[in-house]
Write a protein that holds these residues in place. Structure first.
Motif, short mmCIF file in Angstrom:
data_model
loop_
_atom_site.label_atom_id
_atom_site.label_comp_id
_atom_site.label_asym_id
_atom_site.label_seq_id
_atom_site.Cartn_x
_atom_site.Cartn_y
_atom_site.Cartn_z
N LYS A 132 7.15 58.18 40.86
CA LYS A 132 8.28 57.97 41.94
C LYS A 132 7.96 56.96 42.85
N THR A 133 8.88 56.14 43.16
CA THR A 133 8.79 55.21 44.42
C THR A 133 9.74 55.65 45.12
N ALA A 134 9.13 55.51 46.38
CA ALA A 134 9.96 55.52 47.74
C ALA A 134 10.10 54.54 48.61
N PHE A 135 11.15 53.97 49.04
CA PHE A 135 11.14 53.03 50.08
C PHE A 135 11.27 53.65 51.46
N VAL A 136 10.08 53.55 52.26
CA VAL A 136 9.95 54.38 53.68
C VAL A 136 10.21 53.33 54.66
N PHE A 137 11.21 53.60 55.40
CA PHE A 137 11.92 52.91 56.45
C PHE A 137 11.41 53.45 57.78
N ALA A 138 10.67 52.56 58.51
CA ALA A 138 10.11 52.78 59.71
C ALA A 138 11.44 52.72 60.91
N GLY A 139 10.96 53.28 62.25
CA GLY A 139 11.66 53.16 63.28
C GLY A 139 11.46 51.74 63.97
N GLY A 140 12.18 51.71 65.02
CA GLY A 140 11.84 50.44 65.96
C GLY A 140 12.78 49.58 66.77
N GLY A 141 13.71 50.40 67.07
CA GLY A 141 14.97 49.82 67.54
C GLY A 141 15.40 48.49 67.00
N SER A 142 15.88 47.46 67.96
CA SER A 142 16.55 46.24 67.15
C SER A 142 15.67 45.42 66.32
N GLU B 157 15.84 41.05 45.17
CA GLU B 157 15.92 39.97 44.48
C GLU B 157 14.69 39.85 43.55
N SER B 158 13.50 40.58 43.72
CA SER B 158 12.39 40.50 42.95
C SER B 158 12.27 41.84 42.07
N GLY B 159 13.40 42.44 41.78
CA GLY B 159 13.56 43.55 40.99
C GLY B 159 12.85 44.62 41.49
N VAL B 160 12.57 44.88 42.49
CA VAL B 160 11.78 46.13 42.98
C VAL B 160 12.91 47.03 43.30
N LYS B 161 12.82 48.41 42.65
CA LYS B 161 13.88 49.64 43.03
C LYS B 161 13.08 50.73 43.33
N PRO B 162 13.62 51.47 44.26
CA PRO B 162 13.01 52.90 44.67
C PRO B 162 13.77 53.93 44.03
N ASP B 163 13.05 55.14 43.81
CA ASP B 163 13.68 56.34 43.35
C ASP B 163 14.10 57.42 44.38
N MET B 164 13.61 57.05 45.53
CA MET B 164 14.38 57.64 46.77
C MET B 164 14.14 56.70 47.94
N VAL B 165 14.93 57.09 49.04
CA VAL B 165 14.89 56.44 50.59
C VAL B 165 14.31 57.37 51.21
N VAL B 166 13.34 57.26 52.23
CA VAL B 166 13.16 57.80 53.16
C VAL B 166 13.13 57.22 54.45
N VAL C 1 6.36 50.76 51.80
CA VAL C 1 6.62 51.04 53.40
C VAL C 1 7.13 49.49 54.19
N LEU C 2 8.38 49.83 54.81
CA LEU C 2 9.15 48.70 55.64
C LEU C 2 8.87 49.16 57.00
N PRO C 3 7.99 48.45 57.71
CA PRO C 3 7.85 48.62 58.90
C PRO C 3 8.47 47.84 60.04
N THR C 4 8.75 47.95 61.19
CA THR C 4 9.33 47.11 62.07
C THR C 4 8.23 46.27 63.14
N GLY C 5 7.24 46.57 63.01
CA GLY C 5 6.47 46.06 64.03
C GLY C 5 6.52 46.35 65.30
N PHE C 6 6.05 45.55 66.16
CA PHE C 6 6.18 45.64 67.61
C PHE C 6 6.22 44.35 68.37
N ALA C 7 6.71 44.28 69.57
CA ALA C 7 6.57 42.89 70.19
C ALA C 7 5.29 42.86 70.79
N CYS C 8 4.37 42.11 69.90
CA CYS C 8 2.90 41.81 70.21
C CYS C 8 2.75 40.73 70.98
N ASP C 9 3.52 39.91 71.27
CA ASP C 9 3.59 38.62 72.07
C ASP C 9 4.72 38.25 72.82
#
Length: 313
Positions: free
Chosen positions: A11-21, A35-44, A192-200
């Motif tokens: 099972k594939t999960a797309f994992v969405f992180a927090g991070g404001g704007s 677009e690349s055909g990647v599909k999840p079985d669940m979203v978290v 995993v779909l991270p948002t990162g942070f304002a590093c600069d």
């Protein structure tokens, strides 16, 4: 005759992180993945990732992602954080919270394609934090709007949300990037779909909310790295690349379109280079490590934004 039993796909999960704007980057990531055909079985999803994840789970098509992009591109800070001087004065006096969640509630009610979490096209799980125990709480049924408001309820800024006799607040506190939740739900392949942070950033964040959001993104980036390093086979994970150098505050909604396009291009390049077969943790998720001392920085003759892109490559 020997019977061959095909191995079931993990099972594939797309994992969405927090991070404001900075959650805008997840829209570009989604466009490239689909677009690349990647599909999840669940979203978290957690915090702003709960918003993006829940919307995507309702319409996981390119048309749905295009609509999410339009929403983000037209978003203003006051749509999410509609504070007033009266609320600020009351907050300082110990009465109530800094902002109301009415703006975010309207945004969700006007754009979500379903009312109950269990009615989403893809199973969706929203992570919030139990304000009393500090533990992560997974919401998989019931009002989608209430679940998202709970997951995005930054302490002191927004009023916590009561669900099933629990007082819930921002999911980022317990699990900003809920990979453990995805694994507990049966996922064995984590995208995993991270948002990162304002590093600069050019300057320090201005204001209480901006400073709080920036501090949270710095803290949770380090937590994610530690959590990922503990994951062992057979579970596999793939971390999409985040933008760095990045000078956008998680409180700044004026550059959403730019972040979306940048994330889209980076994700397409990452996929083409075999990112979906790699467990590499992007250097940009390591606070401090991506900002090498000047003597170790490569010499770049180009100027302005071109030079920044070269350093980010």
């Amino acid at each position: 005759m020997t019977r061959v039993i095909a191995a079931s796909r993990p099972k594939t999960a797309f994992v969405f992180a927090g991070g404001g704007s900075l959650g805008a980057v997840q829209v570009g990531m989604l466009r490239a993945l689909v677009e690349s055909g990647v599909k999840p079985d669940m979203v978290v999803g957690s915090s702003v990732g709960a918003i993006n994840g829940a919307y995507f789970a309702g319409d996981p098509s390119l048309d749905g992602i295009a609509m999410l992009e339009r929403i983000w591109s037209g978003l203003k800070r006051t749509d999410v954080f509609p504070w007033t001087w009266r609320r600020l004065i009351n907050f300082v006096r110990g009465r109530g919270h800094l902002v109301t969640s009415n703006g975010l509630r309207r945004l969700l009610d006007n754009n979500l394609l379903y009312g109950e979490l269990e009615d989403a096209v893809i199973p969706v799980h929203i992570v919030a934090t139990d304000l009393l125990s500090g533990r992560a709480v997974v919401l998989s049924r019931g009002s989608a709007t209430q679940a998202i408001l709970a997951s995005t309820a930054i302490p002191a800024a927004f009023e916590p949300v009561s669900i099933d006799n629990k007082v819930l607040c921002d999911g980022a506190i317990a699990s900003n990037t809920p990979v453990s939740t995805a694994m507990a739900l049966g996922a064995r392949r984590l995208i995993v779909l991270p948002t990162g942070f304002a590093c600069d950033p050019d300057r320090a964040p201005s204001g209480a909310l901006a400073s709080a959001l920036h501090a949270i993104t710095l803290l949770t980036a380090g937590q994610l790295v530690a959590e990922l390093e503990r994951i062992k086979p057979p579970t596999e994970y793939h971390i999409l690349p985040t933008a760095c150098p990045l000078g956008v505050s998680p409180f700044d909604f004026t550059r959403s379109s730019e972040l979306i396009e940048q994330a889209y291009r980076k994700t397409l390049c990452w996929i083409a280079q075999g990112g979906l077969a790699s467990r590499t943790i992007p250097a940009a998720l390591h606070p401090h490590s991506h900002r090498a001392p000047p003597e170790y920085r490569p010499r770049v003759e180009r100027r302005g934004s071109d030079a920044r892109e070269a350093l980010a490559a």
